[in-house]
Scaffold this active site. Structure first.
Site, mmCIF file in Angstrom:
data_model
loop_
_atom_site.group_PDB
_atom_site.id
_atom_site.type_symbol
_atom_site.label_atom_id
_atom_site.label_comp_id
_atom_site.label_asym_id
_atom_site.label_seq_id
_atom_site.Cartn_x
_atom_site.Cartn_y
_atom_site.Cartn_z
ATOM 1 N N ASP A 82 0.833 -1.198 0.000
ATOM 2 C CA ASP A 82 0.000 0.000 0.000
ATOM 3 C C ASP A 82 0.870 1.252 0.000
ATOM 4 O O ASP A 82 1.814 1.370 0.788
ATOM 5 C CB ASP A 82 -0.897 -0.019 1.249
ATOM 6 C CG ASP A 82 -1.942 1.080 1.242
ATOM 7 O OD1 ASP A 82 -2.359 1.484 0.150
ATOM 8 O OD2 ASP A 82 -2.339 1.515 2.337
ATOM 9 N N HIS A 168 -9.258 9.348 4.685
ATOM 10 C CA HIS A 168 -8.645 8.367 5.575
ATOM 11 C C HIS A 168 -9.037 8.641 7.023
ATOM 12 O O HIS A 168 -8.831 9.732 7.545
ATOM 13 C CB HIS A 168 -7.120 8.419 5.453
ATOM 14 C CG HIS A 168 -6.608 7.877 4.157
ATOM 15 N ND1 HIS A 168 -6.586 8.610 3.009
ATOM 16 C CD2 HIS A 168 -6.101 6.665 3.827
ATOM 17 C CE1 HIS A 168 -6.089 7.888 2.016
ATOM 18 N NE2 HIS A 168 -5.798 6.699 2.491
ATOM 19 N N SER A 196 -12.694 2.857 5.854
ATOM 20 C CA SER A 196 -13.231 2.737 7.208
ATOM 21 C C SER A 196 -14.417 3.663 7.448
ATOM 22 O O SER A 196 -15.344 3.331 8.197
ATOM 23 C CB SER A 196 -12.141 3.042 8.246
ATOM 24 O OG SER A 196 -11.134 2.059 8.223
ATOM 25 N N ASN A 215 -9.872 -0.106 0.600
ATOM 26 C CA ASN A 215 -8.892 -0.137 1.682
ATOM 27 C C ASN A 215 -9.538 0.124 3.033
ATOM 28 O O ASN A 215 -10.346 1.040 3.182
ATOM 29 C CB ASN A 215 -7.810 0.927 1.455
ATOM 30 C CG ASN A 215 -6.860 0.569 0.343
ATOM 31 O OD1 ASN A 215 -7.111 -0.341 -0.441
ATOM 32 N ND2 ASN A 215 -5.758 1.293 0.249
#
Length: 263
Positions: A82, A168, A196, A215
């Site tokens: 990543d 993020h 998330s 992700n």
């Protein structure tokens, strides 16, 4: 099941209408938790190491760990790098046995990105790997331009990570109109970072549009950190509890990206 043909796995996700959850891991406990969750749901999975983890522990160590676990697992498991910051780190991962790696091209001029992808993609393919390119805004842009994503895809990227509103570690809503325009132009597998915090309904819509990789990192770390302040009789009890809690979190995100009707 240890996966080497990442390109085929991404295409399968695109064709069958699901996305691969890509969990950032930094330890044995994180890897085992995610694999337990994936196996319990019968879902293919990506375990990925962030570039900082590869600096701390060599990619060869992570490959040996993940491969040993994957070979005892009944679902496909892919190991991915990543946010590779340069081509040296990308090819180091492939030499170590990773099946897929991302080159982070965010902030660079589109012309340079296209030129570099065109030059390096054939080498990645010759090594049997898949290349993800982060096109989350070139030259400081905050959102991905559909024409730019198309150019990167046509230059040889197997998967393109796009910026359409996710952040993020933060709750976010996606610009689904922009994502639809990108998907219409590329027709190829797309990736979303910051999974998330993406609203579940937006994530469901994104998968239907051709997002094949999502992700997830912050959700796992928060689950791990939430247990640290509690009293534990010994470290083994803590690690067992952490695995259980992270596995439950991983199940939630796996179910969110499964094909319609399977979740």
């Amino acid at each position: 099941m240890w996966v080497r043909n990442a390109r085929e796995l991404f295409q399968d996700a695109l064709r069958r209408g699901y996305a691969l959850p890509a969990f950032n891991i930094a330890s044995l406990e994180m890897a085992q938790a995610c694999l337990q969750a994936a196996e319990s749901l019968g879902a293919p999975i990506i375990l990925q190491t962030y570039r900082e983890e590869v600096r701390r522990v060599s990619p060869e160590v992570f490959r040996a760990l993940v491969q040993a676990l994957a070979e005892r697992t009944r679902v496909p498991v892919l190991l991915h790098l990543d946010h590779g910051e340069d081509w040296g780190s990308v090819f180091q991962a492939f030499r170590a046995g990773y099946g897929s790696a991302m080159w982070d091209a965010s902030g660079l001029p589109l012309e340079r990105v296209v030129q570099e992808v065109r030059g390096h993609a054939p080498l990645v393919q010759a090594m049997g790997g898949a290349l993800e390119v982060a096109a989350e805004g070139f030259s400081g842009e905050e959102r991905s331009d559909p024409e730019a994503v198309q150019a990167v895809r046509e230059a040889g990227a197997d998967v393109v990570a796009v910026a359409v509103g996710s952040r993020h570690g933060q709750a976010s809503r996606l610009d689904l109109d922009l994502l639809a325009r990108i998907a219409e132009r590329t027709g190829g597998p797309l990736a979303l970072h910051g999974g998330s915090g993406i609203h579940p309904e937006d994530l469901k819509a994104a998968v239907a549009m051709g997002v094949a990789k999502v992700n997830v990192g912050t959700a796992l770390y928060r689950a791990f950190l939430s247990l640290l302040a509690q009293p534990w009789p010994h470290h083994r009890a803590f690690y067992r509890a952490a695995e259980v809690q992270m596995a439950e979190v991983a199940k939630v995100y796996i179910q969110r990206v499964q094909a319609e009707g399977k979740a």
